[in-house]
Motif scaffolding. Sequence first.
Motif, PDB file in Angstrom:
ATOM      1  N   ARG A 234       0.833  -1.203   0.000  1.00 48.39           N
ATOM      2  CA  ARG A 234       0.000   0.000   0.000  1.00 48.39           C
ATOM      3  C   ARG A 234       0.873   1.261   0.000  1.00 48.39           C
ATOM      4  N   ASP A 235       1.963   1.235   0.786  1.00 48.63           N
ATOM      5  CA  ASP A 235       2.883   2.375   0.818  1.00 48.63           C
ATOM      6  C   ASP A 235       3.537   2.597  -0.545  1.00 48.63           C
ATOM      7  N   LEU A 236       3.917   1.497  -1.212  1.00 46.59           N
ATOM      8  CA  LEU A 236       4.575   1.624  -2.520  1.00 46.59           C
ATOM      9  C   LEU A 236       3.623   2.230  -3.544  1.00 46.59           C
ATOM     10  N   VAL A 237       2.350   1.826  -3.479  1.00 48.61           N
ATOM     11  CA  VAL A 237       1.351   2.389  -4.396  1.00 48.61           C
ATOM     12  C   VAL A 237       1.207   3.886  -4.157  1.00 48.61           C
ATOM     13  N   ARG A 238       1.145   4.259  -2.878  1.00 47.16           N
ATOM     14  CA  ARG A 238       1.042   5.681  -2.536  1.00 47.16           C
ATOM     15  C   ARG A 238       2.249   6.454  -3.069  1.00 47.16           C
ATOM     16  N   ASP A 239       3.452   5.886  -2.849  1.00 48.09           N
ATOM     17  CA  ASP A 239       4.668   6.576  -3.294  1.00 48.09           C
ATOM     18  C   ASP A 239       4.691   6.729  -4.817  1.00 48.09           C
ATOM     19  N   ALA A 240       4.227   5.676  -5.531  1.00 48.26           N
ATOM     20  CA  ALA A 240       4.196   5.738  -6.995  1.00 48.26           C
ATOM     21  C   ALA A 240       3.225   6.818  -7.463  1.00 48.26           C
ATOM     22  N   ASN A 241       2.061   6.867  -6.844  1.00 45.27           N
ATOM     23  CA  ASN A 241       1.084   7.900  -7.216  1.00 45.27           C
ATOM     24  C   ASN A 241       1.622   9.296  -6.924  1.00 45.27           C
ATOM     25  N   ALA A 242       2.328   9.426  -5.791  1.00 50.67           N
ATOM     26  CA  ALA A 242       2.907  10.726  -5.432  1.00 50.67           C
ATOM     27  C   ALA A 242       3.987  11.128  -6.438  1.00 50.67           C
ATOM     28  N   ALA A 243       4.831  10.146  -6.852  1.00 44.17           N
ATOM     29  CA  ALA A 243       5.901  10.432  -7.807  1.00 44.17           C
ATOM     30  C   ALA A 243       5.326  10.902  -9.140  1.00 44.17           C
ATOM     31  N   ALA A 244       4.183  10.316  -9.529  1.00 47.08           N
ATOM     32  CA  ALA A 244       3.540  10.716 -10.789  1.00 47.08           C
ATOM     33  C   ALA A 244       3.147  12.186 -10.759  1.00 47.08           C
ATOM     34  N   LEU A 245       2.885  12.695  -9.556  1.00 47.02           N
ATOM     35  CA  LEU A 245       2.517  14.107  -9.421  1.00 47.02           C
ATOM     36  C   LEU A 245       3.737  14.995  -9.170  1.00 47.02           C
ATOM     37  N   GLY A 246       4.939  14.369  -9.196  1.00 50.20           N
ATOM     38  CA  GLY A 246       6.162  15.158  -9.005  1.00 50.20           C
ATOM     39  C   GLY A 246       6.630  15.235  -7.570  1.00 50.20           C
ATOM     40  N   TYR A 247       6.010  14.448  -6.657  1.00 50.31           N
ATOM     41  CA  TYR A 247       6.445  14.463  -5.256  1.00 50.31           C
ATOM     42  C   TYR A 247       7.553  13.440  -5.028  1.00 50.31           C
ATOM     43  N   ARG A 248       8.408  13.746  -4.080  1.00 49.17           N
ATOM     44  CA  ARG A 248       9.378  12.769  -3.620  1.00 49.17           C
ATOM     45  C   ARG A 248       9.002  12.412  -2.179  1.00 49.17           C
ATOM     46  N   THR A 249       8.974  11.119  -1.868  1.00 49.10           N
ATOM     47  CA  THR A 249       8.556  10.692  -0.527  1.00 49.10           C
ATOM     48  C   THR A 249       9.755  10.209   0.277  1.00 49.10           C
ATOM     49  N   LEU A 250       9.921  10.755   1.476  1.00 49.40           N
ATOM     50  CA  LEU A 250      10.950  10.269   2.397  1.00 49.40           C
ATOM     51  C   LEU A 250      10.235   9.617   3.576  1.00 49.40           C
ATOM     52  N   ARG A 251      10.656   8.380   3.904  1.00 51.01           N
ATOM     53  CA  ARG A 251      10.018   7.651   5.014  1.00 51.01           C
ATOM     54  C   ARG A 251      11.013   7.437   6.148  1.00 51.01           C
TER      55      ARG A 251
END
Length: 276
Positions: A234-251
């Motif tokens: 679920r986290d990976l899906v969220r990160d992929a969707n965020a990346a598509a919008l130009g976000y970078r996710t740090l956990r």
Amino acid sequence: MYPTEIAARIDARHGVARASTLRMAGASARDIRRALVTGSIWKVRPGVYATPDVSADIVTAARHGGALCCASALAQLGVWVLDADAIHVAMGPHGRQREHAGCACIPHWDEGATGFGRVDIVRALVQLARCQGDEAFFAAFESAWHRGLLSRRDRLAVRARLDARQRRLVDAARSDSESGLESLLRIRLLRMGIVLRCQVRIRTVGRVDFVVGDRIILEVDGRENHDGESHRHRDLVRDANAAALGYRTLRFDYALVIHDWPRVERAIVGALRRRA
Ligand SMILES: [Zn+2]
Ligand SMILES: [Zn+2]
């Protein structure tokens, strides 16, 4: 007075009371003996009695000579605390400490009622602010608020008893911080002058813990979230969707925030610098 009534009176004081308190409430010495014989109460030490299912921490505090307080009281109330290993004991201004087996207690000599049991949440938070410092206090305060344990009146009462510097922590606190880690991260970034938005809803991603700059997402995974496979997916899906919008996710997880903060700080500062 019946044994059950004596036990009920002790329970009303979080499970420990002095014989003198019970006698003032109308129990005779014979009543107390009968309650002891029937197993409704037991003797902690001469003149101090407890009910059978009293918490072990409250008994330890009573053996030491006071009430469970500070981080220990907050942990028992379900508040997130950074360090609740020792037993913190409220002695009142002039209490007398007693020796007991396995003592590793931290005494507190603040103003307030003396006696056994557990101090109220307002006093416990004020004690924590003095005992464990700003960050521990801030995280516990937000946790207590989030769990619905602090009324507006309680929050003002805590604030009134802090010094000017720590009052600013109360003013910066929010009710929607979902974990102590989140609170720690926020107070540290605020101190570094990094502006952040909390609990931000992003379309196709959902709600994220923080956004810093315009496109960096910070997520903190508390120790209470056990990382199952589905959770990870679920986290990976969220990160992929965020990346598509130009976000970078740090956990970041518990160990990083608590034991390796400089690494977290470098990661955030580095990501911000690249964006700039
Ligand atoms: Zn303490
Ligand atoms: Zn002790």
